[in-house]
Design a protein around this motif. Structure first.
Motif, mmCIF file in Angstrom:
data_model
loop_
_atom_site.group_PDB
_atom_site.id
_atom_site.type_symbol
_atom_site.label_atom_id
_atom_site.label_comp_id
_atom_site.label_asym_id
_atom_site.label_seq_id
_atom_site.Cartn_x
_atom_site.Cartn_y
_atom_site.Cartn_z
ATOM 1 N N PHE A 1 0.804 -1.217 0.000
ATOM 2 C CA PHE A 1 0.000 0.000 0.000
ATOM 3 C C PHE A 1 0.845 1.278 0.000
ATOM 4 O O PHE A 1 0.596 2.189 -0.801
ATOM 5 C CB PHE A 1 -0.946 -0.035 1.209
ATOM 6 N N PRO A 2 1.868 1.390 0.878
ATOM 7 C CA PRO A 2 2.663 2.629 0.894
ATOM 8 C C PRO A 2 3.348 2.908 -0.437
ATOM 9 O O PRO A 2 3.423 4.064 -0.869
ATOM 10 C CB PRO A 2 3.693 2.376 2.003
ATOM 11 N N LYS A 3 3.855 1.880 -1.098
ATOM 12 C CA LYS A 3 4.572 2.081 -2.355
ATOM 13 C C LYS A 3 3.621 2.567 -3.451
ATOM 14 O O LYS A 3 3.972 3.428 -4.264
ATOM 15 C CB LYS A 3 5.259 0.782 -2.776
ATOM 16 N N ASN B 1 3.752 5.133 4.301
ATOM 17 C CA ASN B 1 3.726 4.374 5.553
ATOM 18 C C ASN B 1 2.841 5.026 6.611
ATOM 19 O O ASN B 1 2.135 4.347 7.351
ATOM 20 C CB ASN B 1 5.154 4.200 6.098
ATOM 21 N N GLU B 2 2.881 6.351 6.669
ATOM 22 C CA GLU B 2 2.044 7.069 7.641
ATOM 23 C C GLU B 2 0.563 6.874 7.305
ATOM 24 O O GLU B 2 -0.267 6.684 8.196
ATOM 25 C CB GLU B 2 2.376 8.556 7.616
ATOM 26 N N LEU B 3 0.252 6.901 6.025
ATOM 27 C CA LEU B 3 -1.138 6.730 5.608
ATOM 28 C C LEU B 3 -1.626 5.321 5.918
ATOM 29 O O LEU B 3 -2.785 5.121 6.300
ATOM 30 C CB LEU B 3 -1.266 7.030 4.113
ATOM 31 N N LEU B 4 -0.734 4.339 5.785
ATOM 32 C CA LEU B 4 -1.092 2.963 6.144
ATOM 33 C C LEU B 4 -1.402 2.883 7.636
ATOM 34 O O LEU B 4 -2.373 2.241 8.048
ATOM 35 C CB LEU B 4 0.042 2.004 5.790
ATOM 36 N N GLY B 5 -0.583 3.538 8.459
ATOM 37 C CA GLY B 5 -0.858 3.567 9.893
ATOM 38 C C GLY B 5 -2.191 4.214 10.202
ATOM 39 O O GLY B 5 -2.950 3.745 11.055
ATOM 40 N N VAL C 1 4.241 -1.539 -9.888
ATOM 41 C CA VAL C 1 4.386 -1.547 -8.429
ATOM 42 C C VAL C 1 3.296 -2.394 -7.790
ATOM 43 O O VAL C 1 3.543 -3.185 -6.870
ATOM 44 C CB VAL C 1 4.334 -0.105 -7.867
ATOM 45 N N ALA C 2 2.071 -2.255 -8.295
ATOM 46 C CA ALA C 2 0.928 -2.929 -7.677
ATOM 47 C C ALA C 2 0.921 -4.424 -7.940
ATOM 48 O O ALA C 2 0.443 -5.214 -7.102
ATOM 49 C CB ALA C 2 -0.365 -2.310 -8.195
ATOM 50 N N ASP C 3 1.444 -4.843 -9.086
ATOM 51 C CA ASP C 3 1.310 -6.235 -9.520
ATOM 52 C C ASP C 3 1.689 -7.270 -8.454
ATOM 53 O O ASP C 3 0.905 -8.173 -8.147
ATOM 54 C CB ASP C 3 2.140 -6.446 -10.798
ATOM 55 N N PRO C 4 2.890 -7.179 -7.836
ATOM 56 C CA PRO C 4 3.267 -8.207 -6.858
ATOM 57 C C PRO C 4 2.475 -8.144 -5.543
ATOM 58 O O PRO C 4 2.578 -9.046 -4.722
ATOM 59 C CB PRO C 4 4.754 -7.920 -6.591
#
Length: 317
Positions: A154-156, A192-196, A240-243
């Motif tokens: 998600f962060p990436k 990463n902050e948004l994931l938190g 980026v999303a694929d994996p």
């Protein structure tokens, strides 16, 4: 006359050559961008896309309306393989409207062949297909496709879609269980902050607050994703999303939805939460704390939400 015909043939040939050159250039750029994206996300758990889950038997879409089951999977082990977020994304190809229906993970449902359990257990038991069957049996909603999203990626993805971050208004300090401290107030959050922010659940609203934040962030990501910047970076985003995403949605369908969302970018994302207000009670049963819901009320609310094409936001808290 001959000179005119010769000139016309040259013009057609030059147009063809130019189109071919542009096509090759765009293809090369797309492949380069896609591979760049893959190099950023090479460690994703779904790099062998399509080999993780059993076959999905969702019906073909009808009337230009597509329902995609979105399952958030937290690989940090917190839920032992159970779905950490469960949504139905509804896209209308004619109106270009996007709707998000979030189903609370503690909703007490009848899982086919397994009896009464929390709905998030369906994913751990039988993957996306059992979740599809569970939604059909309890809410009579057909889901056409699925997308399982690993929160680790998600962060990436967010940092490519919204390189300048996303603004949120944090009502109080968030820290417990997310590995960081987010102070209160308006601020710009990155990956990463948004994931938190979307994972935090230790507040007065518990999981209800988290669902609300998930819907808020998805709406803001959609706004960012329909900009020219995101269109140019679409191949890289897909790489980026694929994996980190296992899905049975065809690439052509993804591109068609992306084009449609850009065409209808001014239309806000409409949201609903299941269970709706005044339609559930908190109880403790043999599988722990659950939400016992009024199925008639919630089934009708979900059916109406997915069927109606209105301008109003139907977020129910």
């Amino acid at each position: 006359m001959k000179r005119s015909q010769t000139s016309k043939r040259k013009l057609i040939r030059n147009i063809f050559l130019l189109a071919a050159f542009l096509g090759i250039t765009i293809a090369a750029y797309s492949i380069y961008q896609y591979n760049q994206g893959l190099s950023i996300a090479s460690d994703g758990q779904f790099k062998d896309d399509g080999a993780t889950f059993d076959s999905f038997e969702g019906p073909e879409p009808e009337f230009g309306e597509i329902n995609i089951l979105i399952i958030g999977s937290d690989t940090r082990g917190e839920e032992n393989g159970q779905s950490d977020a469960l949504m139905i994304a509804h896209y209308n190809q004619k109106s270009h409207r996007l709707k998000i229906a979030s189903i609370m993970r503690d909703t007490y449902v009848d899982i086919p062949d397994y009896g009464k359990l929390k709905i998030n257990a369906a994913f751990a038991i039988g993957g996306p297909e059992l979740v599809r069957k569970t939604i059909k049996q309890n809410f009579d909603i057909d889901v056409n496709y699925y997308a399982v999203v690993d929160f680790e990626g998600f962060p990436k993805i967010v940092d490519i879609v919204a390189p300048n971050g996303i603004e949120v208004d944090i009502p109080y300090e968030m820290s417990y269980g997310i590995g960081m401290t987010l102070p209160p107030g308006k601020q710009i959050l990155h990956g990463n902050e948004l994931l938190g922010y979307v994972r935090y659940r230790h507040d007065r609203l518990s999981d209800f607050g988290r669902v609300e934040r998930q819907q808020e962030v998805l709406s803001k990501i959609k706004e960012q994703a329909t900009t020219i910047h995101s269109l140019v970076n679409l191949p890289k985003m897909l790489g980026v999303a694929d994996p980190y995403i296992d899905t049975n949605v065809e690439a052509s369908t993804i591109l068609a939805i992306g084009k449609g969302l850009i065409a209808g970018k001014s239309k806000p994302v409409e949201t609903i939460r299941i269970p709706i207000n005044d339609s559930y009670v908190n109880e403790r049963v043999n599988v722990g704390a659950v939400l016992k819901i009024d199925f008639n009320k919630n089934k009708q609310a979900l059916t109406d939400f997915l069927a109606e094409d209105t301008d109003s936001n139907l977020e129910l808290e």
